[in-house]
Structures are given as structure tokens and as C-alpha cells.
Motif scaffolding. Structure first.
Motif, PDB file in Angstrom:
ATOM      1  N   LYS A   1       0.833  -1.190   0.000  1.00 41.83           N
ATOM      2  CA  LYS A   1       0.000   0.000   0.000  1.00 41.83           C
ATOM      3  C   LYS A   1       0.874   1.249   0.000  1.00 41.83           C
ATOM      4  CE  LYS A   1      -3.704  -2.378   2.330  1.00 41.83           C
ATOM      5  NZ  LYS A   1      -4.477  -2.521   3.534  1.00 41.83           N
ATOM      6  N   ALA A   2       0.331   2.325  -0.576  1.00 39.41           N
ATOM      7  CA  ALA A   2       1.065   3.582  -0.639  1.00 39.41           C
ATOM      8  C   ALA A   2       1.263   4.140   0.771  1.00 39.41           C
ATOM      9  CB  ALA A   2       0.306   4.582  -1.503  1.00 39.41           C
ATOM     10  N   GLY A   3       2.438   4.645   1.037  1.00 42.15           N
ATOM     11  CA  GLY A   3       2.733   5.251   2.336  1.00 42.15           C
ATOM     12  C   GLY A   3       3.104   4.263   3.419  1.00 42.15           C
ATOM     13  N   TYR A   4       3.328   3.029   3.069  1.00 45.17           N
ATOM     14  CA  TYR A   4       3.697   2.032   4.067  1.00 45.17           C
ATOM     15  C   TYR A   4       5.111   2.300   4.559  1.00 45.17           C
ATOM     16  CZ  TYR A   4       5.064  -2.363   6.187  1.00 45.17           C
ATOM     17  OH  TYR A   4       5.521  -3.306   7.059  1.00 45.17           O
TER      18      TYR A   4
ATOM     19  N   GLN B   1      11.733   2.525   9.693  1.00 49.15           N
ATOM     20  CA  GLN B   1      11.225   3.876   9.427  1.00 49.15           C
ATOM     21  C   GLN B   1      10.296   4.331  10.549  1.00 49.15           C
ATOM     22  OE1 GLN B   1       9.497   2.978   5.654  1.00 49.15           O
ATOM     23  NE2 GLN B   1      11.241   3.815   4.482  1.00 49.15           N
ATOM     24  N   ARG B   2       9.469   3.437  11.051  1.00 45.74           N
ATOM     25  CA  ARG B   2       8.571   3.809  12.158  1.00 45.74           C
ATOM     26  C   ARG B   2       9.360   4.101  13.420  1.00 45.74           C
ATOM     27  NH1 ARG B   2       5.632  -0.676  10.207  1.00 45.74           N
ATOM     28  NH2 ARG B   2       6.229  -1.875  12.045  1.00 45.74           N
TER      29      ARG B   2
ATOM     30  N   GLU C   1      10.962   7.519  13.168  1.00 51.62           N
ATOM     31  CA  GLU C   1       9.987   8.584  13.411  1.00 51.62           C
ATOM     32  C   GLU C   1       9.639   8.696  14.887  1.00 51.62           C
ATOM     33  OE1 GLU C   1       6.486   8.239  11.087  1.00 51.62           O
ATOM     34  OE2 GLU C   1       7.482   8.876   9.238  1.00 51.62           O
ATOM     35  N   GLU C   2       9.512   7.557  15.560  1.00 56.11           N
ATOM     36  CA  GLU C   2       9.222   7.586  16.998  1.00 56.11           C
ATOM     37  C   GLU C   2      10.350   8.273  17.763  1.00 56.11           C
ATOM     38  OE1 GLU C   2       8.443   3.669  18.476  1.00 56.11           O
ATOM     39  OE2 GLU C   2       6.672   3.415  17.204  1.00 56.11           O
ATOM     40  N   GLU C   3      11.600   7.995  17.396  1.00 50.36           N
ATOM     41  CA  GLU C   3      12.741   8.630  18.081  1.00 50.36           C
ATOM     42  C   GLU C   3      12.777  10.126  17.802  1.00 50.36           C
ATOM     43  OE1 GLU C   3      16.394   6.614  17.244  1.00 50.36           O
ATOM     44  OE2 GLU C   3      15.617   4.681  17.937  1.00 50.36           O
ATOM     45  N   LYS C   4      12.496  10.529  16.565  1.00 49.06           N
ATOM     46  CA  LYS C   4      12.453  11.952  16.245  1.00 49.06           C
ATOM     47  C   LYS C   4      11.358  12.648  17.036  1.00 49.06           C
ATOM     48  CE  LYS C   4      14.300  11.780  11.552  1.00 49.06           C
ATOM     49  NZ  LYS C   4      13.992  11.988  10.127  1.00 49.06           N
ATOM     50  N   GLN C   5      10.194  11.996  17.127  1.00 51.77           N
ATOM     51  CA  GLN C   5       9.080  12.571  17.890  1.00 51.77           C
ATOM     52  C   GLN C   5       9.440  12.659  19.369  1.00 51.77           C
ATOM     53  OE1 GLN C   5       6.353  13.900  16.605  1.00 51.77           O
ATOM     54  NE2 GLN C   5       5.600  14.466  18.621  1.00 51.77           N
TER      55      GLN C   5
END
Length: 150
Positions: free
Chosen positions: A126-129, A134-135, A138-142
């Protein structure tokens, strides 16, 4: 009443009907002489194919199971068509076109009622998977942003 009862009942009743007519054709050939084993095959395979097709279209199963049932019903309908050709003593040059028409119709029904989905289509198609790494990134950046704001 179970949803599976009606298709099973149709199959059983079609078998019983074909068997009774075949028995009557042997016992009373003057009245039922035109009925032979090919007609019994038409009744049983045709009714079974239609019952399986309708039940597969109306139930919500996995795409693989639904396509399998649709193709199996197509096979039964092809057997019914072959028995019909034999019962009516139609020319043999009609057999292949009839089989191809039934197979094409089953393929169209399969695509229409399963939405053209592949059996192994997963989230990663699916698009945007985003995968695990990668998740996590993003969690570390957040988390870093939240720590800077606090």
C-alpha cells in the motif's frame, strides 16, 4: 438457520432428483426413456455449480477462498455443459467454445466480486507504508522533539 445450509441442501436435492429420474428411466423406459446419465450429470453438476457460485458470491470469506470456490463452481458448470452437449448429441465443435465462454465468465465474475485483489497483497504493497525501521526512526524523532519542548 446456517448460511451454509441452503447450498448444501440444493446440492443434495439435485443429486436426489438426478438419481430418481435415472431410476425412473430404467423402470419406465416408455415415459422416461429420454432421460439418461448425461441428463443426470447436467442436473447435478449444474445445480451444484450454481449453488457454489451463489454461496461464494454472497459470503464474506478471504479472497483466496472466494476465488477458489468461484473457480470450482466454474469447473462444475463446465462439466454440466459437457454433459449437456453429450445429452443433446450436439456437434463436437461446440465443446471448446462452450468451455471457453464459461471459463471467461467465471474469470470476469472472479475479478468483479473479489475486487481484483491478490491473495498475498499485504500492507507493504500500500502507498505510504513504512517498515519497522522507518517507524522507529519517526518515533525517536518525535521523542526528541517532545524532550526539547519539555
Amino acid at each position: 438457520m446456517s448460511k451454509k445450509l441452503l447450498p448444501r441442501l440444493i446440492v443434495a436435492l439435485s443429486f436426489l432428483t438426478a438419481a430418481v429420474f435415472y431410476l425412473l428411466s430404467e423402470l419406465m423406459p416408455e415415459k422416461f426413456g429420454g432421460f439418461n446419465l448425461a441428463w443426470a450429470g447436467v442436473i447435478f453438476a449444474g445445480a451444484s455449480g450454481l449453488a457454489l457460485l451463489i454461496s461464494s458470491l454472497l459470503t464474506k470469506n478471504s479472497v483466496t477462498l472466494k476465488k477458489g470456490k468461484i473457480f470450482l463452481s466454474g469447473g462444475l458448470l463446465i462439466v454440466a455443459a459437457l454433459c449437456l452437449v453429450s445429452a443433446l448429441a450436439l456437434p463436437n465443435n461446440l465443446v471448446l467454445p462452450i468451455i471457453l465462454v464459461i471459463a471467461a465468465a467465471v474469470l470476469v465474475v472472479s475479478v468483479l466480486f473479489t475486487g481484483g485483489k491478490k491473495w498475498d497483497e499485504g500492507d507493504n504493497q500500500k502507498a505510504g507504508y513504512k517498515n519497522y525501521y522507518q517507524r522507529k526512526e519517526e518515533e525517536e524523532k518525535q521523542k526528541d522533539r517532545d524532550d526539547e519542548q519539555a
